[in-house]
Design an enzyme around this catalytic site. Structure first.
Site, PDB file in Angstrom:
ATOM      1  CG  ASN A   1      -1.675   1.220   1.459  1.00  0.00           C
ATOM      2  OD1 ASN A   1      -1.753   2.071   0.565  1.00  0.00           O
ATOM      3  ND2 ASN A   1      -2.265   1.358   2.642  1.00  0.00           N
TER       4      ASN A   1
ATOM      5  CE  LYS B   1      -0.115   3.269   4.788  1.00  0.00           C
ATOM      6  NZ  LYS B   1      -0.075   3.363   6.236  1.00  0.00           N
TER       7      LYS B   1
ATOM      8  CG  HIS C   1      -5.874   1.781   5.066  1.00  0.00           C
ATOM      9  ND1 HIS C   1      -5.458   2.748   5.945  1.00  0.00           N
ATOM     10  CD2 HIS C   1      -4.865   0.895   4.967  1.00  0.00           C
ATOM     11  CE1 HIS C   1      -4.228   2.458   6.351  1.00  0.00           C
ATOM     12  NE2 HIS C   1      -3.844   1.341   5.777  1.00  0.00           N
TER      13      HIS C   1
ATOM     14  CD  GLU D   1      -2.980   5.414   6.767  1.00  0.00           C
ATOM     15  OE1 GLU D   1      -2.918   5.475   5.530  1.00  0.00           O
ATOM     16  OE2 GLU D   1      -2.060   4.918   7.462  1.00  0.00           O
TER      17      GLU D   1
ATOM     18  CD  GLU E   1      -3.594  -2.605   7.280  1.00  0.00           C
ATOM     19  OE1 GLU E   1      -2.479  -2.856   6.812  1.00  0.00           O
ATOM     20  OE2 GLU E   1      -4.187  -1.544   7.062  1.00  0.00           O
TER      21      GLU E   1
ATOM     22  N   GLY F   1       2.373   2.275  10.823  1.00  0.00           N
ATOM     23  CA  GLY F   1       3.297   3.394  10.691  1.00  0.00           C
ATOM     24  C   GLY F   1       3.964   3.792  11.990  1.00  0.00           C
TER      25      GLY F   1
ATOM     26  CB  SER G   1       5.129  -1.822  12.013  1.00  0.00           C
ATOM     27  OG  SER G   1       4.714  -0.494  12.292  1.00  0.00           O
TER      28      SER G   1
HETATM   29  P1  PGA Z   1       2.794   0.320   7.667  1.00  0.00           P
HETATM   30  O1  PGA Z   1       1.318   0.497   7.022  1.00  0.00           O
HETATM   31  O2  PGA Z   1       3.348  -0.960   7.098  1.00  0.00           O
HETATM   32  O3  PGA Z   1       3.560   1.542   7.216  1.00  0.00           O
HETATM   33  O4  PGA Z   1       2.615   0.234   9.139  1.00  0.00           O
HETATM   34  C1  PGA Z   1       0.458  -0.587   6.815  1.00  0.00           C
HETATM   35  C2  PGA Z   1      -0.828  -0.125   6.222  1.00  0.00           C
HETATM   36  O5  PGA Z   1      -1.315   0.953   6.600  1.00  0.00           O
HETATM   37  O6  PGA Z   1      -1.410  -0.799   5.342  1.00  0.00           O
END
Ligand code: PGA
Length: 255
Positions: free
Chosen positions: A13, A15, A99, A101, A171, A177, A217
């Protein structure tokens, strides 16, 4: 529960990162490093502006293409939105839906997730549906209640035939993140809960076939420990999907 039935799936992803040129460089590197991988489904999910170019670059490769969101209507006066039909037309096979976010910053709800899932399925896109609790929900001990609500609402009305086409990504928001990965035990416990929910809703035979990715992460050095668990079938990778070396290493270490 019968892990052998499920082919691992590692999705990146991106982003809101990468210009067209940067994205093309990344994809060229991934094609070079990953062309021999035939036992894992590898997917990249760039921003909308890169989809058409990258779709051309991925023709006849072993790497799939996904978008990061979709709208549920097919077309119309919806300024700023992109439909599942358009994503299919741009060359996508997958789309991330719900997601955290999107839930956190753009008012995504279980109801909108549900409508988007139907739009994706109608256009033969594989939805990667994200669920997961935040830190305070985990600390309060209500993580599974939150996940259950997301599953109940998100998959409302989804048939037995269609559920098999879906990928679920667990997740935990506190691990995205932040560098704070869930321990393999914490992740497995949540994945087992999700598969249990699927069993109850659709029966064990179907639940056994559905892939559940972990996200939050994921890095080259923790993917092995995660994948070693019975119910963890892959990863949705954010930060570490932005570099050829780290995404390649995650794919390689997932096998
Ligand atoms: P990250 O994000 O690996 O940077 O923690 C995962 C995600 O949001 O899909």
């Amino acid at each position: 529960m019968n892990k052998g039935l499920r082919r691992p799936i590692i999705a990146g992803n991106w982003k809101m990162y990468k210009t067209v040129k940067e994205g093309e460089e990344l994809v060229n590197g991934l094609k070079r490093e990953l062309y021999k991988v035939t036992d894992v489904d590898v997917v990249v999910c760039p921003p909308f502006t890169l989809l058409v170019n990258i779709s051309d670059m991925l023709l006849e490769t072993n790497i799939g293409l996904g978008a990061q969101d979709t709208f549920w209507e097919e077309e119309g006066a919806y300024t700023g939105e992109v439909s599942a039909k358009m994503l299919k037309d741009a060359g996508c096979q997958y789309v991330i839906i719900g997601h955290s976010e999107r839930r956190q910053f753009f008012d995504e709800t279980d109801e909108s997730v549900n409508k988007k899932i139907f739009a994706a399925l109608k256009n033969a896109l594989t939805p990667i549906v994200c669920v997961g609790e935040n830190l305070s929900e985990r600390e309060k001990g209500i993580a599974f209640d939150v996940i259950k609500k997301q599953l109940d609402g998100g998959f409302k009305g989804v048939s037995e035939v269609d559920i098999e086409k879906i990928v679920i990504a667990y997740e935990p928001v506190w691990a995205i993140g932040t560098g704070k990965v869930a321990t393999p035990e914490q992740a497995q416990e949540a994945h087992k809960y999700i598969r249990g929910w699927l069993s109850k809703a659709y029966g064990t035979d179907i639940a056994c076939k559905i892939r559940i990715q972990y996200g939050g992460s994921v890095k080259p050095d923790n993917i092995k420990g995660l994948m070693a668990n019975e119910d963890i079938d892959g990863a949705l990778v954010g930060g570490a999907s932005l570099k050829v070396e780290t995404f390649t290493a995650i794919v390689m270490n997932s096998r």
